[in-house]
Motif scaffolding. Structure first.
Motif, PDB file in Angstrom:
ATOM      1  N   MET A  57       0.826  -1.205   0.000  1.00 56.86           N
ATOM      2  CA  MET A  57       0.000   0.000   0.000  1.00 56.86           C
ATOM      3  C   MET A  57       0.860   1.255   0.000  1.00 56.86           C
ATOM      4  N   ALA A  58       1.916   1.267   0.780  1.00 59.93           N
ATOM      5  CA  ALA A  58       2.804   2.433   0.844  1.00 59.93           C
ATOM      6  C   ALA A  58       3.482   2.675  -0.500  1.00 59.93           C
ATOM      7  N   PHE A  59       3.841   1.620  -1.187  1.00 59.90           N
ATOM      8  CA  PHE A  59       4.485   1.760  -2.496  1.00 59.90           C
ATOM      9  C   PHE A  59       3.589   2.524  -3.456  1.00 59.90           C
ATOM     10  N   PHE A  60       2.362   2.070  -3.603  1.00 57.78           N
ATOM     11  CA  PHE A  60       1.466   2.691  -4.583  1.00 57.78           C
ATOM     12  C   PHE A  60       1.064   4.111  -4.189  1.00 57.78           C
ATOM     13  N   ILE A  61       0.788   4.339  -2.933  1.00 59.01           N
ATOM     14  CA  ILE A  61       0.378   5.672  -2.501  1.00 59.01           C
ATOM     15  C   ILE A  61       1.561   6.642  -2.531  1.00 59.01           C
ATOM     16  N   CYS A  62       2.730   6.186  -2.129  1.00 54.77           N
ATOM     17  CA  CYS A  62       3.899   7.070  -2.081  1.00 54.77           C
ATOM     18  C   CYS A  62       4.417   7.435  -3.465  1.00 54.77           C
ATOM     19  N   ILE A  63       4.212   6.584  -4.454  1.00 58.93           N
ATOM     20  CA  ILE A  63       4.600   6.959  -5.815  1.00 58.93           C
ATOM     21  C   ILE A  63       3.828   8.213  -6.222  1.00 58.93           C
ATOM     22  N   GLY A  64       2.522   8.216  -5.951  1.00 59.09           N
ATOM     23  CA  GLY A  64       1.713   9.396  -6.240  1.00 59.09           C
ATOM     24  C   GLY A  64       2.140  10.605  -5.431  1.00 59.09           C
ATOM     25  N   LEU A  65       2.444  10.396  -4.151  1.00 57.86           N
ATOM     26  CA  LEU A  65       2.899  11.505  -3.310  1.00 57.86           C
ATOM     27  C   LEU A  65       4.225  12.082  -3.783  1.00 57.86           C
ATOM     28  N   ILE A  66       5.125  11.225  -4.200  1.00 57.83           N
ATOM     29  CA  ILE A  66       6.432  11.677  -4.664  1.00 57.83           C
ATOM     30  C   ILE A  66       6.280  12.477  -5.955  1.00 57.83           C
ATOM     31  N   ILE A  67       5.448  12.002  -6.863  1.00 58.97           N
ATOM     32  CA  ILE A  67       5.210  12.742  -8.102  1.00 58.97           C
ATOM     33  C   ILE A  67       4.589  14.102  -7.787  1.00 58.97           C
ATOM     34  N   TYR A  68       3.624  14.119  -6.885  1.00 61.23           N
ATOM     35  CA  TYR A  68       2.988  15.381  -6.489  1.00 61.23           C
ATOM     36  C   TYR A  68       4.007  16.339  -5.871  1.00 61.23           C
ATOM     37  N   ARG A  69       4.873  15.817  -5.020  1.00 62.41           N
ATOM     38  CA  ARG A  69       5.878  16.674  -4.377  1.00 62.41           C
ATOM     39  C   ARG A  69       6.918  17.176  -5.363  1.00 62.41           C
ATOM     40  N   LEU A  70       7.236  16.382  -6.371  1.00 58.14           N
ATOM     41  CA  LEU A  70       8.172  16.851  -7.395  1.00 58.14           C
ATOM     42  C   LEU A  70       7.569  17.992  -8.211  1.00 58.14           C
ATOM     43  N   ILE A  71       6.280  17.881  -8.491  1.00 58.56           N
ATOM     44  CA  ILE A  71       5.603  18.950  -9.223  1.00 58.56           C
ATOM     45  C   ILE A  71       5.562  20.223  -8.376  1.00 58.56           C
ATOM     46  N   LYS A  72       5.296  20.084  -7.081  1.00 56.23           N
ATOM     47  CA  LYS A  72       5.209  21.232  -6.175  1.00 56.23           C
ATOM     48  C   LYS A  72       6.579  21.717  -5.699  1.00 56.23           C
ATOM     49  N   LYS A  73       7.650  21.025  -6.072  1.00 55.35           N
ATOM     50  CA  LYS A  73       9.029  21.370  -5.694  1.00 55.35           C
ATOM     51  C   LYS A  73       9.291  21.204  -4.193  1.00 55.35           C
ATOM     52  N   ASN A  74       8.565  20.301  -3.543  1.00 60.79           N
ATOM     53  CA  ASN A  74       8.848  19.961  -2.144  1.00 60.79           C
ATOM     54  C   ASN A  74       9.752  18.743  -2.138  1.00 60.79           C
ATOM     55  N   GLU A  75      10.932  18.874  -1.574  1.00 59.46           N
ATOM     56  CA  GLU A  75      11.883  17.773  -1.600  1.00 59.46           C
ATOM     57  C   GLU A  75      12.170  17.259  -0.195  1.00 59.46           C
ATOM     58  N   ASP A  76      12.483  16.003  -0.127  1.00 55.14           N
ATOM     59  CA  ASP A  76      12.993  15.336   1.076  1.00 55.14           C
ATOM     60  C   ASP A  76      12.100  15.541   2.300  1.00 55.14           C
ATOM     61  N   GLU A  77      10.808  15.359   2.122  1.00 48.29           N
ATOM     62  CA  GLU A  77       9.894  15.405   3.251  1.00 48.29           C
ATOM     63  C   GLU A  77       9.638  13.995   3.740  1.00 48.29           C
ATOM     64  N   TYR A  78       9.408  13.888   5.006  1.00 45.85           N
ATOM     65  CA  TYR A  78       9.174  12.613   5.653  1.00 45.85           C
ATOM     66  C   TYR A  78       7.765  12.109   5.317  1.00 45.85           C
ATOM     67  N   ILE A  79       7.658  10.848   4.919  1.00 45.53           N
ATOM     68  CA  ILE A  79       6.363  10.217   4.688  1.00 45.53           C
ATOM     69  C   ILE A  79       6.148   9.216   5.815  1.00 45.53           C
TER      70      ILE A  79
END
Length: 118
Positions: A57-79
């Protein structure tokens, strides 16, 4: 008691090895304690299934979160991983023991058949 030791032991090993490899805290000790508590409730046999389901579950949800954070330019945040553990434990309350392993192995077999045929 064996479930407590198994759950906490798996995540303690992940925490320590991840810290050595990454050079920073890979997983907090709250996850270790939480898995110990879940292991105390479910027992040692279900802990591996809960762990596998939480990571899937973390794999699939975090892929989306990482893509979203890359678009928003938020880097290296704790999940946080605790919500995935809680959701996996909740799912295992309603599933039979072995269901996750059977589904995962079936998926792996289908994937390997596709790869071997090509």
């Amino acid at each position: 008691l064996l479930g407590l030791l198994t759950g906490a032991g798996i995540f303690l090993a992940i925490t320590l090895l991840g810290g050595l490899i990454a050079g920073k805290e890979a997983m907090g000790f709250g996850d270790v304690k939480f898995m110990g508590a879940i292991g105390l409730f479910f027992g040692a046999t279900t802990i591996a299934e809960i762990t596998l389901l939480a990571f899937i579950m973390a794999f699939f949800i975090c892929i989306g979160l990482i893509i979203y954070r890359l678009i928003k330019k938020n880097e290296d945040e704790y999940i946080p991983f605790g919500p995935f553990l809680a959701l996996a434990a909740l799912c295992m309350m309603f599933l039979d023991s072995g269901t996750i392993f059977i589904a995962f192995l079936s998926f792996c077999k289908i994937l390997s058949d596709i790869i071997v045929r090509k």
